[in-house]
Enzyme design. Structure first.
Site, PDB file in Angstrom:
ATOM      1  CG  HIS A 189      -2.167  -1.027   0.492  1.00  0.00           C
ATOM      2  ND1 HIS A 189      -2.017  -2.396   0.573  1.00  0.00           N
ATOM      3  CD2 HIS A 189      -3.259  -0.808  -0.265  1.00  0.00           C
ATOM      4  CE1 HIS A 189      -3.018  -2.960  -0.070  1.00  0.00           C
ATOM      5  NE2 HIS A 189      -3.796  -2.027  -0.585  1.00  0.00           N
ATOM      6  NE  ARG A 296      -6.628  -0.502  -3.421  1.00  0.00           N
ATOM      7  CZ  ARG A 296      -5.970  -0.195  -4.542  1.00  0.00           C
ATOM      8  NH1 ARG A 296      -5.859   1.060  -4.922  1.00  0.00           N
ATOM      9  NH2 ARG A 296      -5.415  -1.144  -5.271  1.00  0.00           N
ATOM     10  NE  ARG A 332     -11.390  -3.027  -2.511  1.00  0.00           N
ATOM     11  CZ  ARG A 332     -10.103  -3.198  -2.730  1.00  0.00           C
ATOM     12  NH1 ARG A 332      -9.678  -3.920  -3.745  1.00  0.00           N
ATOM     13  NH2 ARG A 332      -9.201  -2.631  -1.935  1.00  0.00           N
ATOM     14  CD  GLU A 437      -9.315  -9.144  -5.157  1.00  0.00           C
ATOM     15  OE1 GLU A 437      -8.317  -8.436  -5.344  1.00  0.00           O
ATOM     16  OE2 GLU A 437     -10.194  -8.848  -4.345  1.00  0.00           O
ATOM     17  CG  ASN A 460      -2.644  -4.814  -7.526  1.00  0.00           C
ATOM     18  OD1 ASN A 460      -2.158  -4.675  -8.640  1.00  0.00           O
ATOM     19  ND2 ASN A 460      -3.171  -3.818  -6.844  1.00  0.00           N
ATOM     20  CG  ASP A 461      -5.118  -9.418  -3.889  1.00  0.00           C
ATOM     21  OD1 ASP A 461      -4.098  -9.665  -3.224  1.00  0.00           O
ATOM     22  OD2 ASP A 461      -5.967  -8.581  -3.546  1.00  0.00           O
ATOM     23  NE  ARG A 471      -1.077  -6.754  -2.979  1.00  0.00           N
ATOM     24  CZ  ARG A 471      -2.293  -6.238  -3.168  1.00  0.00           C
ATOM     25  NH1 ARG A 471      -3.349  -7.043  -3.253  1.00  0.00           N
ATOM     26  NH2 ARG A 471      -2.480  -4.960  -3.269  1.00  0.00           N
ATOM     27  CB  CYS A 508      -9.390  -1.758 -10.574  1.00  0.00           C
ATOM     28  SG  CYS A 508      -9.797  -3.153  -9.529  1.00  0.00           S
TER      29      CYS A 508
HETATM   30  C1  PEP Z   1      -6.063  -5.809  -6.734  1.00  0.00           C
HETATM   31  O1  PEP Z   1      -5.936  -6.790  -5.994  1.00  0.00           O
HETATM   32  O2  PEP Z   1      -5.631  -5.771  -7.894  1.00  0.00           O
HETATM   33  C2  PEP Z   1      -6.749  -4.596  -6.269  1.00  0.00           C
HETATM   34  C3  PEP Z   1      -7.053  -3.629  -7.098  1.00  0.00           C
HETATM   35  O3  PEP Z   1      -7.059  -4.484  -4.952  1.00  0.00           O
HETATM   36  P1  PEP Z   1      -6.017  -4.248  -3.750  1.00  0.00           P
HETATM   37  O4  PEP Z   1      -4.720  -3.800  -4.344  1.00  0.00           O
HETATM   38  O5  PEP Z   1      -6.633  -3.214  -2.863  1.00  0.00           O
HETATM   39  O6  PEP Z   1      -5.952  -5.601  -3.119  1.00  0.00           O
HETATM   40 MG    MG Z   2      -7.076  -7.022  -4.231  1.00  0.00          MG
END
Ligand code: PEP
Ligand code: MG
Length: 588
Positions: A189, A296, A332, A437, A460-461, A471, A508
């Protein structure tokens, strides 16, 4: 020169501003008897200034973001008024002749010993607050910062182990031109926040806090992950030129904010913004997003002292919707767990694998009262008001794994609607979407889309789960690659299934803002992309240089390659040919 993980592109040159746990000069752990009075005065001065800072921050954040976000600063101020705690520090300075920073370091150790053993996550979080306060005090005690001004001259490069949410809010005060962290990776983050502010950043530079002290001259190259410590003047001059180019290009590109996002052959695409709160929604509008593709909500909770009530949530969501471009906003539900924890909801015990544990909707389901209050607040924020007559709100659920979960989520929404109707409250029905995800959901997407109104790919996930590589762990970040052939294959199949089923699909995750990934996604048929606002102008500019045919051709060529490196090389070379002016912002 140190190498880390490049997480936010661009080049920055500036003086280091170290956020240490506590920096204790090894030469000055103990002080002479005649220095005691002076040291007590220094500590008092630091305490007074920190209290004043926190009050100022509280007011400012309350005005800009809201009461909830400001609550953390009130908690920190109360720590500075806690006599038991303050007397401990004074006692160690007087009786043991410790320097003020050494006494503060001992204070952290003292509370660590007491609180870390506690099972209660709330108490554990108090330790983080004490650390935060001690860091603030130490900043005033450090010789560099004592020289007159609160910050170092010129722009600073923040160097930290990781960035805590409260520190990120505080960074708003300082001209931060770069960020270097010891832990974290592309999608942690701290990285997401750096990108949302367009700040070049490098994560995962192991032990950098031991090598750098506040005031050192640093160069951060967020394109290839290099951090240069006190480099030669010629090197600094070369990087300053690159830095200027980067900022110039960014400013120049921001002029395209009024123009629509279209490819070279005239296909309209949608560039949406990922945001964390009302302020970011304004940034999204300033950068030319056509809406918010991912709000978020967890940041509302991360900076809050307890669970916010429905009315408080409603107030924040309404402000976000009002500030979102075209009043379009995908909200979300809470996605904590993994690397994001809050003291009042969440883990009772530490989990061995938090990213595969009790997070997101898995956790929300077990706090049904809270979960329903969040859903109700979103449905209410979707109702038209005098100032926002036509809001376009969508509700998005993270970490959906099974069809059973989707059914349960729909039932929760219906229940929330019934409750609101019974209470006679204004609300609107909204499209319901799932984050894609989890690999299992990608496999079952054909069956799942009939239970949702839209899909948002959380790459990302999805990537970390597909590649079985955390990650946030820099050791394995070489595996978390959006251009990995396996990732591209899964993404293509998801986009194809959604398009065939006429289910709107957005991506996203952070890869939407990667120029290389963007063209390949375009080639797959994706038309909606949601990213940190700072990247929108670059991607818009890039889109204008690429035709769908070229994107498809590039995808076909990439699919023939068996390694990430080859795909990366191929796409980068093609981008340099198609949009040479964008070279300064292309990551290596
Ligand atoms: C993701 O997982 O790609 C996502 C957009 O959510 P976050 O990064 O908040 O897990
Ligand atoms: Mg995610």
């Amino acid at each position: 020169m140190r190498k880390g993980v490049p997480v936010s592109p661009g080049v920055a040159v500036g003086h280091a501003y170290c956020i240490h746990e506590v920096f204790v000069d090894p030469q000055r752990v103990h002080i002479a008897p005649q220095e005691v009075a002076g040291e007590l005065a220094r500590f008092e001065n630091a305490r007074r200034r920190s209290i004043a800072d926190l009050r100022g921050l509280q007011e400012k954040v309350e005005k800009q973001v809201g009461k909830e976000a400001a609550a953390v600063f009130a908690v920190h101020e109360s720590i500075l008024h806690d006599t038991a705690l303050v007397d401990k520090v004074r006692g160690w300075i007087q009786a043991e002749r410790l320097s003020a920073p050494a006494a503060l370091a001992r204070l952290v150790e003292h509370y660590r010993g007491l609180l870390e053993k506690a099972d209660d996550p709330y108490l554990k979080e108090r330790l983080a607050d004490i650390r935060d306060v001690v860091e603030r005090l130490t900043a005033y005690l450090s010789p560099v910062l004592e020289k007159g001004s609160k910050v170092l001259p010129g722009p600073v490069i923040v160097v930290a182990d990781e960035l805590l949410p409260s520190q990120v809010v505080m960074l708003g005060d300082k001209p931060v031109h770069g960020i270097v962290t010891q832990s974290g990776s592309q999608t942690s983050h701290a990285a997401i926040i750096a990108r949302s502010r367009g700040i070049p950043a490098v994560c995962g530079v192991d032990g950098v806090l031991r090598q750098v002290k506040s005031g050192d001259l640093l160069v951060v190259d967020g394109r290839d992950g290099h951090v240069l410590i006190n480099p030669d003047p010629e090197v600094v001059a070369a990087y300053r030129k690159l830095e200027r180019e980067f900022f110039d290009l960014r400013d120049q590109l921001a002029h395209n904010r009024e123009s629509p996002a279209v490819t070279r052959d005239g296909t309209t695409i949608e560039l949406l913004a990922n945001i964390n709160g009302p302020q970011d929604a304004e940034a999204a509008a300033a950068m030319g997003a056509s809406g918010v593709g991912l709000y978020r909500t967890e940041y509302l909770y991360l900076t809050h002292a307890s669970v916010p009530g429905e009315e408080e949530q409603l107030d924040v969501y309404r402000r976000v919707v009002a500030a979102s471009p075209n009043h379009r906003c995908t909200i979300r539900t809470l996605d904590i767990g993994g690397d994001k924890t809050v003291p009042f909801l969440g883990r009772e015990n530490r989990e061995a694998n938090p990213f595969m544990g009790w997070r997101s909707i898995r956790l929300s389901f077990e706090h049904p009262e809270f979960f329903l209050s969040q859903i109700r607040a979103v449905l209410r924020a979707a109702a038209p008001t005098a100032t926002v007559p036509r809001p376009e709100v969508r509700l998005l659920f993270p970490m959906v794994t099974t069809i059973e979960e989707l059914r349960r989520l729909r039932a929760m929404v219906r229940r929330a609607e019934r409750q609101l109707a019974e209470q006679g409250k204004e609300f609107a029905r909204v499209p319901l979407g799932m984050m894609l995800e989890v690999p299992a959901a990608a496999v079952m997407i054909e069956e799942m889309i009939s239970s949702v109104d839209f899909v948002s790919i959380g790459s990302n996930d999805l990537i970390q789960y597909l590649m079985a590589a955390d990650r946030d762990n820099p050791r394995v970040s070489h595996l978390c690659q959006p251009l990995a052939p396996a990732v591209l294959r899964v993404l293509e199949s998801v986009v194809r299934v959604c398009n065939r089923g006429r289910t709107p699909v957005t991506l996203c995750g952070e890869m939407a803002a990667s120029p290389q990934a963007f063209v390949l996604l375009l080639g797959m048929g994706l038309r909606q992309f949601s990213m940190s606002p700072a990247f929108i102008p670059t991607i818009k500019e890039l889109a204008a240089h690429v035709s769908l045919e070229e994107a498809r051709r590039l995808l076909t060529a990439a699919k023939k390659m068996k390694t990430t490196r080859r795909i990366h090389r191929l796409v980068t070379a093609e981008l340099e040919r198609l949009a040479p002016a964008l070279r300064p912002v292309l990551m290596d």
